[in-house]
Design a protein around this motif. Structure first.
Motif, PDB file in Angstrom:
ATOM      1  N   ASP A   1       0.829  -1.206   0.000  1.00  0.00           N
ATOM      2  CA  ASP A   1       0.000   0.000   0.000  1.00  0.00           C
ATOM      3  C   ASP A   1       0.866   1.261   0.000  1.00  0.00           C
ATOM      4  O   ASP A   1       0.566   2.239  -0.701  1.00  0.00           O
ATOM      5  CB  ASP A   1      -0.917   0.004   1.227  1.00  0.00           C
ATOM      6  N   ARG A   2       1.933   1.231   0.768  1.00  0.00           N
ATOM      7  CA  ARG A   2       2.823   2.400   0.810  1.00  0.00           C
ATOM      8  C   ARG A   2       3.537   2.597  -0.525  1.00  0.00           C
ATOM      9  O   ARG A   2       3.700   3.737  -0.989  1.00  0.00           O
ATOM     10  CB  ARG A   2       3.836   2.228   1.934  1.00  0.00           C
ATOM     11  N   ASP A   3       3.936   1.497  -1.156  1.00  0.00           N
ATOM     12  CA  ASP A   3       4.581   1.610  -2.465  1.00  0.00           C
ATOM     13  C   ASP A   3       3.614   2.163  -3.507  1.00  0.00           C
ATOM     14  O   ASP A   3       3.994   2.980  -4.354  1.00  0.00           O
ATOM     15  CB  ASP A   3       5.104   0.248  -2.903  1.00  0.00           C
ATOM     16  N   MET A   4       2.353   1.693  -3.461  1.00  0.00           N
ATOM     17  CA  MET A   4       1.363   2.185  -4.425  1.00  0.00           C
ATOM     18  C   MET A   4       1.085   3.665  -4.210  1.00  0.00           C
ATOM     19  O   MET A   4       0.960   4.431  -5.168  1.00  0.00           O
ATOM     20  CB  MET A   4       0.085   1.365  -4.307  1.00  0.00           C
TER      21      MET A   4
ATOM     22  N   ARG B   1       3.146   5.843  -2.903  1.00  0.00           N
ATOM     23  CA  ARG B   1       4.332   6.585  -3.335  1.00  0.00           C
ATOM     24  C   ARG B   1       4.396   6.681  -4.862  1.00  0.00           C
ATOM     25  O   ARG B   1       4.712   7.734  -5.427  1.00  0.00           O
ATOM     26  CB  ARG B   1       5.585   5.905  -2.793  1.00  0.00           C
ATOM     27  N   ALA B   2       4.089   5.553  -5.532  1.00  0.00           N
ATOM     28  CA  ALA B   2       4.105   5.559  -6.997  1.00  0.00           C
ATOM     29  C   ALA B   2       3.024   6.479  -7.559  1.00  0.00           C
ATOM     30  O   ALA B   2       3.237   7.165  -8.565  1.00  0.00           O
ATOM     31  CB  ALA B   2       3.923   4.138  -7.527  1.00  0.00           C
ATOM     32  N   THR B   3       1.866   6.509  -6.901  1.00  0.00           N
ATOM     33  CA  THR B   3       0.791   7.386  -7.364  1.00  0.00           C
ATOM     34  C   THR B   3       1.184   8.854  -7.237  1.00  0.00           C
ATOM     35  O   THR B   3       0.922   9.658  -8.136  1.00  0.00           O
ATOM     36  CB  THR B   3      -0.488   7.109  -6.556  1.00  0.00           C
ATOM     37  N   MET B   4       1.819   9.208  -6.130  1.00  0.00           N
ATOM     38  CA  MET B   4       2.250  10.589  -5.961  1.00  0.00           C
ATOM     39  C   MET B   4       3.285  10.976  -7.007  1.00  0.00           C
ATOM     40  O   MET B   4       3.256  12.093  -7.542  1.00  0.00           O
ATOM     41  CB  MET B   4       2.823  10.785  -4.556  1.00  0.00           C
TER      42      MET B   4
ATOM     43  N   PRO C   1       4.551  -4.113 -12.508  1.00  0.00           N
ATOM     44  CA  PRO C   1       4.348  -5.486 -12.028  1.00  0.00           C
ATOM     45  C   PRO C   1       5.383  -5.912 -10.999  1.00  0.00           C
ATOM     46  O   PRO C   1       5.191  -6.912 -10.319  1.00  0.00           O
ATOM     47  CB  PRO C   1       4.464  -6.314 -13.312  1.00  0.00           C
ATOM     48  N   ASN C   2       6.483  -5.164 -10.869  1.00  0.00           N
ATOM     49  CA  ASN C   2       7.509  -5.539  -9.897  1.00  0.00           C
ATOM     50  C   ASN C   2       7.007  -5.439  -8.463  1.00  0.00           C
ATOM     51  O   ASN C   2       7.543  -6.103  -7.573  1.00  0.00           O
ATOM     52  CB  ASN C   2       8.746  -4.659 -10.068  1.00  0.00           C
ATOM     53  N   LEU C   3       5.988  -4.597  -8.214  1.00  0.00           N
ATOM     54  CA  LEU C   3       5.444  -4.496  -6.866  1.00  0.00           C
ATOM     55  C   LEU C   3       4.850  -5.829  -6.432  1.00  0.00           C
ATOM     56  O   LEU C   3       5.077  -6.297  -5.315  1.00  0.00           O
ATOM     57  CB  LEU C   3       4.379  -3.394  -6.814  1.00  0.00           C
ATOM     58  N   THR C   4       4.082  -6.458  -7.334  1.00  0.00           N
ATOM     59  CA  THR C   4       3.496  -7.758  -7.017  1.00  0.00           C
ATOM     60  C   THR C   4       4.558  -8.843  -6.991  1.00  0.00           C
ATOM     61  O   THR C   4       4.550  -9.720  -6.129  1.00  0.00           O
ATOM     62  CB  THR C   4       2.413  -8.106  -8.055  1.00  0.00           C
ATOM     63  N   HIS C   5       5.491  -8.781  -7.931  1.00  0.00           N
ATOM     64  CA  HIS C   5       6.525  -9.811  -8.020  1.00  0.00           C
ATOM     65  C   HIS C   5       7.401  -9.823  -6.774  1.00  0.00           C
ATOM     66  O   HIS C   5       7.804 -10.897  -6.300  1.00  0.00           O
ATOM     67  CB  HIS C   5       7.374  -9.571  -9.268  1.00  0.00           C
ATOM     68  N   ARG C   6       7.686  -8.664  -6.195  1.00  0.00           N
ATOM     69  CA  ARG C   6       8.515  -8.610  -4.997  1.00  0.00           C
ATOM     70  C   ARG C   6       7.822  -9.295  -3.822  1.00  0.00           C
ATOM     71  O   ARG C   6       8.454 -10.015  -3.046  1.00  0.00           O
ATOM     72  CB  ARG C   6       8.833  -7.158  -4.650  1.00  0.00           C
ATOM     73  N   GLY C   7       6.508  -9.083  -3.693  1.00  0.00           N
ATOM     74  CA  GLY C   7       5.780  -9.753  -2.629  1.00  0.00           C
ATOM     75  C   GLY C   7       5.719 -11.258  -2.821  1.00  0.00           C
ATOM     76  O   GLY C   7       5.774 -12.017  -1.853  1.00  0.00           O
ATOM     77  N   GLN C   8       5.626 -11.712  -4.076  1.00  0.00           N
ATOM     78  CA  GLN C   8       5.598 -13.140  -4.344  1.00  0.00           C
ATOM     79  C   GLN C   8       6.938 -13.792  -4.012  1.00  0.00           C
ATOM     80  O   GLN C   8       6.974 -14.920  -3.503  1.00  0.00           O
ATOM     81  CB  GLN C   8       5.238 -13.377  -5.811  1.00  0.00           C
TER      82      GLN C   8
END
Length: 357
Positions: free
Chosen positions: A133-136, A138-141, A177-184
């Motif tokens: 959530d924090r990454d999203m 930050r990316a949105t800003m 897609p790296n945001l999801t890939h990092r969590g996986q």
């Protein structure tokens, strides 16, 4: 823990903190309550902690962001005196020298205890969701600040519409897609499953909380019988097309509903798709074999290999078939490929090659 508890605090510790009251009346002061340390970060040489609100209220809101200590053997081991829920949706970032930390006289430390066991594993998932959530955000800003010059927003004086904010957030997720890939990757390293749910397995449900144990797999015996039947029929010489036809005749449900197809059974040996090529059935979890990228012209996904980044490990308790069945399957597939190579006609040489020569 010594008086220098700030030097040893880490995610998973439970501390007493006077968490601010949302709707405080005049003169009302927050009382000390157990709070869970989610993250410990350093900004400008100063230590900060992200604390999650702790409560004994049995509400079910924000269940996806909660860590529970409900059993007596759990909350007593963690230094608590009652069942407690830590709400990851209600957090506060405070400095470690904040006077709202309520230290005990004997230990000169506000630390009550530390999570372990299943609650500690649950904390890993909650931390991953909060970090995502924090990454999203930050990316949105960043996307909002880097809007092209000719855009009428958000630099105009008009209020920024929420629908446009949602569309920009969605575009950010699709383009990162790296945001999801990092969590996986983190889930795989923790021994969890990060891919889709294969036919033959279900995700177990925690009987205490009613939440699904994301990342864990349990064999579905009804579907496992179908898988064993397919392997036995294929080992006996029945073609995948005949197996699919027989299953459809008997009305056996397919993995995604509808009817059975040849690709569902045979798949692609190189890509590891299809029931006959799924190594998870012998307890071998293989992840990150392929990466998918959508073609903007056809709007279809194209698979690409990631041979240098494949992660694999043996998992106990999820074996449906045995190594002998796998060996027989690979031997039969090899014979079929050799037969197809012999029967296939030679490829015609392209006309332009002859003209160039």
């Amino acid at each position: 823990m010594t008086s220098a508890w700030q030097d040893h605090i880490s995610p998973g510790d439970i501390v007493t903190f006077r968490f601010p009251i949302r709707k405080a009346t005049d003169g009302e002061q927050p009382k000390p309550r157990p709070c869970l340390v989610i993250e410990v970060e350093e900004w400008a040489g100063k230590q900060f902690a992200l604390l999650a609100y702790g409560t004994s209220s049995p509400r079910k809101a924000n269940s996806g962001y909660e860590v529970h200590a409900l059993q007596p053997e759990d909350y007593t081991r963690f230094g608590l005196d009652r069942p407690t829920r830590f709400i990851g949706k209600r957090t506060i970032m405070v400095a470690l020298d904040n006077p709202s930390f309520d230290s005990f006289r004997k230990t000169c430390s506000p630390v009550l205890g530390r999570l372990s066991g299943q609650p500690a594993e649950r904390l890993l998932h909650v931390r991953a969701r909060i970090q995502a959530d924090r990454d999203m955000a930050r990316a949105t800003m960043l996307r909002l600040l880097l809007v092209p010059t000719g855009a009428p927003y958000p630099f105009s004086r008009k209020p920024f519409p929420m629908i446009k904010l949602f569309l920009r957030l969605r575009a950010t997720l699709l383009s990162n897609p790296n945001l999801t890939h990092r969590g996986q990757v983190g889930a795989i390293k923790d021994g969890k499953s990060a891919g889709g749910l294969s036919f033959g397995y279900v995700i177990p449900v925690d009987p205490l909380t009613g939440l699904r144990k994301v990342g864990e797999l349990v064999i579905d015996e009804d579907q496992a019988l179908i898988i064993r039947r397919i392997f036995q029929a294929f080992a006996d010489g029945t073609s995948p097309r005949a197996i699919a036809h027989q299953l459809n005749e008997e009305g056996v449900p397919a993995p995604r509903g509808g009817g059975w197809k040849v690709n569902t059974i045979y798949g692609n040996a190189g890509k590891g798709t299809g029931i006959l090529n799924n190594e998870l059935y012998i307890g071998q979890r293989v992840w990150n074999r392929l990466r998918y990228k959508k073609n903007p012209e056809t709007d279809r996904r194209n698979a690409r290999h990631r041979a240098s980044e494949i992660l694999g490990e043996l998992i106990e308790g999820i074996t449906i078939r045995h190594d002998a069945a796998l060996g027989a399957t690979l031997e039969i597939e090899g014979k079929l490929l050799e037969m197809l190579k012999k029967q296939s006609p030679p490829k015609r040489r392209a006309m332009y090659r002859t003209l160039v020569r």
